[in-house]
Design a protein around this motif. Sequence first.
Motif, PDB file in Angstrom:
ATOM      1  N   ARG A   1      38.124   0.128  -8.530  1.00 28.37           N
ATOM      2  CA  ARG A   1      36.794  -0.020  -7.977  1.00 28.37           C
ATOM      3  C   ARG A   1      37.775  -1.324  -7.269  1.00 28.37           C
ATOM      4  O   ARG A   1      37.517  -1.321  -5.502  1.00 28.37           O
ATOM      5  N   ASP A   2      37.983  -2.457  -7.120  1.00 30.53           N
ATOM      6  CA  ASP A   2      38.550  -3.155  -6.002  1.00 30.53           C
ATOM      7  C   ASP A   2      39.078  -2.859  -4.340  1.00 30.53           C
ATOM      8  O   ASP A   2      38.911  -3.378  -3.319  1.00 30.53           O
ATOM      9  N   ASN A   3      39.890  -1.850  -5.410  1.00 28.60           N
ATOM     10  CA  ASN A   3      40.095  -1.366  -3.727  1.00 28.60           C
ATOM     11  C   ASN A   3      40.282   0.385  -3.208  1.00 28.60           C
ATOM     12  O   ASN A   3      41.066   1.070  -2.838  1.00 28.60           O
ATOM     13  N   GLY A   4      38.467   0.129  -3.769  1.00 31.58           N
ATOM     14  CA  GLY A   4      37.703   1.912  -2.941  1.00 31.58           C
ATOM     15  C   GLY A   4      38.401   2.776  -3.751  1.00 31.58           C
ATOM     16  O   GLY A   4      38.098   4.089  -2.985  1.00 31.58           O
ATOM     17  N   PHE A   5      38.523   2.907  -5.308  1.00 33.31           N
ATOM     18  CA  PHE A   5      38.398   3.845  -6.013  1.00 33.31           C
ATOM     19  C   PHE A   5      37.336   3.861  -6.758  1.00 33.31           C
ATOM     20  O   PHE A   5      36.770   2.804  -7.368  1.00 33.31           O
ATOM     21  N   GLU A   6      37.249   4.987  -7.158  1.00 33.86           N
ATOM     22  CA  GLU A   6      35.878   5.077  -8.354  1.00 33.86           C
ATOM     23  C   GLU A   6      36.272   6.609  -9.379  1.00 33.86           C
ATOM     24  O   GLU A   6      37.182   7.675  -9.223  1.00 33.86           O
ATOM     25  N   PRO A   7      36.854   5.467 -10.761  1.00 32.56           N
ATOM     26  CA  PRO A   7      37.327   6.126 -11.314  1.00 32.56           C
ATOM     27  C   PRO A   7      36.708   7.500 -11.722  1.00 32.56           C
ATOM     28  O   PRO A   7      35.313   7.335 -12.299  1.00 32.56           O
ATOM     29  N   VAL A   8      36.533   8.360 -12.660  1.00 32.98           N
ATOM     30  CA  VAL A   8      35.738   9.517 -13.657  1.00 32.98           C
ATOM     31  C   VAL A   8      36.496  10.117 -14.346  1.00 32.98           C
ATOM     32  O   VAL A   8      35.651  11.059 -15.385  1.00 32.98           O
TER      33      VAL A   8
ATOM     34  N   ALA B   1      47.918   3.518 -27.124  1.00 32.02           N
ATOM     35  CA  ALA B   1      49.150   2.926 -26.726  1.00 32.02           C
ATOM     36  C   ALA B   1      49.457   3.295 -24.294  1.00 32.02           C
ATOM     37  O   ALA B   1      50.186   2.330 -23.980  1.00 32.02           O
ATOM     38  N   ASN B   2      48.942   4.109 -24.096  1.00 33.56           N
ATOM     39  CA  ASN B   2      49.185   4.698 -23.049  1.00 33.56           C
ATOM     40  C   ASN B   2      47.513   4.732 -21.917  1.00 33.56           C
ATOM     41  O   ASN B   2      46.686   5.322 -22.338  1.00 33.56           O
ATOM     42  N   LEU B   3      47.154   4.539 -21.342  1.00 35.04           N
ATOM     43  CA  LEU B   3      45.997   4.899 -20.483  1.00 35.04           C
ATOM     44  C   LEU B   3      46.335   5.509 -19.380  1.00 35.04           C
ATOM     45  O   LEU B   3      46.951   5.082 -18.500  1.00 35.04           O
ATOM     46  N   PHE B   4      45.390   6.370 -19.143  1.00 40.61           N
ATOM     47  CA  PHE B   4      45.660   7.352 -17.995  1.00 40.61           C
ATOM     48  C   PHE B   4      43.781   7.627 -17.604  1.00 40.61           C
ATOM     49  O   PHE B   4      42.451   7.053 -17.835  1.00 40.61           O
ATOM     50  N   VAL B   5      44.021   7.424 -15.929  1.00 42.90           N
ATOM     51  CA  VAL B   5      43.030   7.578 -15.080  1.00 42.90           C
ATOM     52  C   VAL B   5      43.210   7.782 -13.724  1.00 42.90           C
ATOM     53  O   VAL B   5      43.967   8.191 -13.335  1.00 42.90           O
ATOM     54  N   ALA B   6      41.992   8.739 -13.878  1.00 41.87           N
ATOM     55  CA  ALA B   6      41.750  10.102 -11.994  1.00 41.87           C
ATOM     56  C   ALA B   6      40.492   8.923 -11.289  1.00 41.87           C
ATOM     57  O   ALA B   6      39.722   8.947 -12.534  1.00 41.87           O
ATOM     58  N   ALA B   7      41.171   8.670 -10.094  1.00 40.68           N
ATOM     59  CA  ALA B   7      39.781   8.208  -9.800  1.00 40.68           C
ATOM     60  C   ALA B   7      39.716   8.689  -8.262  1.00 40.68           C
ATOM     61  O   ALA B   7      40.676   9.014  -7.483  1.00 40.68           O
TER      62      ALA B   7
ATOM     63  N   GLU C   1      47.235   0.501  -0.407  1.00 41.01           N
ATOM     64  CA  GLU C   1      47.979   1.267   1.142  1.00 41.01           C
ATOM     65  C   GLU C   1      47.690   2.612   0.401  1.00 41.01           C
ATOM     66  O   GLU C   1      47.788   3.969   0.961  1.00 41.01           O
ATOM     67  N   ALA C   2      47.657   3.302  -0.908  1.00 36.89           N
ATOM     68  CA  ALA C   2      47.276   4.595  -1.460  1.00 36.89           C
ATOM     69  C   ALA C   2      46.101   5.028  -0.700  1.00 36.89           C
ATOM     70  O   ALA C   2      45.991   6.391  -0.780  1.00 36.89           O
ATOM     71  N   HIS C   3      44.729   3.974  -1.075  1.00 39.79           N
ATOM     72  CA  HIS C   3      43.429   4.424  -0.382  1.00 39.79           C
ATOM     73  C   HIS C   3      43.669   4.421   0.671  1.00 39.79           C
ATOM     74  O   HIS C   3      42.817   5.085   1.501  1.00 39.79           O
ATOM     75  N   ARG C   4      44.703   4.074   1.656  1.00 35.26           N
ATOM     76  CA  ARG C   4      44.903   4.224   2.487  1.00 35.26           C
ATOM     77  C   ARG C   4      45.390   5.884   3.618  1.00 35.26           C
ATOM     78  O   ARG C   4      45.442   6.345   4.274  1.00 35.26           O
ATOM     79  N   ILE C   5      46.440   6.198   2.408  1.00 30.57           N
ATOM     80  CA  ILE C   5      46.898   7.522   2.945  1.00 30.57           C
ATOM     81  C   ILE C   5      46.124   8.530   2.612  1.00 30.57           C
ATOM     82  O   ILE C   5      46.470   9.987   3.030  1.00 30.57           O
ATOM     83  N   LEU C   6      45.140   8.841   1.599  1.00 31.18           N
ATOM     84  CA  LEU C   6      44.415   9.148   1.060  1.00 31.18           C
ATOM     85  C   LEU C   6      42.845   9.505   1.986  1.00 31.18           C
ATOM     86  O   LEU C   6      42.569   9.185   2.455  1.00 31.18           O
ATOM     87  N   VAL C   7      42.599  11.112   2.273  1.00 36.54           N
ATOM     88  CA  VAL C   7      42.021  11.532   2.821  1.00 36.54           C
ATOM     89  C   VAL C   7      40.678  11.057   2.137  1.00 36.54           C
ATOM     90  O   VAL C   7      40.071  10.328   0.491  1.00 36.54           O
ATOM     91  N   PRO C   8      39.138   9.939   2.776  1.00 36.04           N
ATOM     92  CA  PRO C   8      37.803   9.960   1.610  1.00 36.04           C
ATOM     93  C   PRO C   8      37.799  11.278   0.821  1.00 36.04           C
ATOM     94  O   PRO C   8      37.820  12.302   0.982  1.00 36.04           O
ATOM     95  N   GLY C   9      37.526  11.087  -0.856  1.00 37.27           N
ATOM     96  CA  GLY C   9      37.238  11.907  -1.556  1.00 37.27           C
ATOM     97  C   GLY C   9      38.328  12.013  -2.233  1.00 37.27           C
ATOM     98  O   GLY C   9      38.371  12.840  -3.359  1.00 37.27           O
ATOM     99  N   GLY C  10      40.273  11.615  -1.297  1.00 42.36           N
ATOM    100  CA  GLY C  10      41.147  12.450  -2.043  1.00 42.36           C
ATOM    101  C   GLY C  10      41.401  11.626  -3.931  1.00 42.36           C
ATOM    102  O   GLY C  10      40.619  10.610  -4.251  1.00 42.36           O
TER     103      GLY C  10
END
Length: 250
Positions: free
Chosen positions: A192-199, A240-246, A107-116
């Motif tokens: 990645r399985d849901n259309g995001f590339e971690p950066v 202890a905490n994991l942070f990702v921008a994708a 759902e997050a992938h759907r509401i984001l613009v490509p490259g968002g």
Amino acid sequence: MNPFAGHPLHRYAFAWEQLDGRTGRHLDLGCGTGDFLGVLHTAGSVVAEGADPHPGYLAEVRARHPGLTLHQLTVGAPLELPDACYDSVSALDMLEHVPDEAKLLAEAHRILVPGGLLVVTVPRRHVFSFLDPDDAKFRLPRLHRWVYTRRFGARVYHERFTDLADDLRGDMSVGKDRHTNYRTPELLRLLRDNGFEPVVVTGANLFWRWLQIPALLTGGPLRRLLERGIHLDGRLFRSANLFVAARRLP
């Protein structure tokens, strides 16, 4: 300057760093009482909106920030939002609470613009994961009820853990029986399985659960001292905490 630089929860500083200077519409999924969203709304460069399934949280955000656009979510249901309507989305320590992480990320992938941009923070699986206080209501329900009622009162306990009309037990989706702690490869694969590339992949803290639990049960100078310890722990460790921008792929 990062307004969360001194905040005990490093996820807010991380999210601000990823979003600082961006423009367009932003959605904070699982905004809670608006600790991050409110600052982003007033001091950020994006047009910030919030979404949460907890009606009490949304009422508090409305009272504190009357100009904010907020969306009431239904647990487990698709987001009632148009396709490609946001330039960025944050999900700060909320993915571990939902009944189906893959469905939420789709759902997050759907509401984001490509490259968002999607900013995600979660608890990481590590040596002290067994101390996760969100699991106490499942592992030690009687003790949890006694401690929570002593701290916040019987009425608040009933609203949060007995009345399940909003499909939430506390902040956890009804039907979920644990607060997920993720291994890094597991979360990256899920993204990645849901259309995001971690950066960007990083994290914070190691011993913070030893400080967080007493901080939740106290106040005043002692709580402030414990929160300073949590902040320092976050600067020194990354376990202890994991942070990702994708980035949202087409």
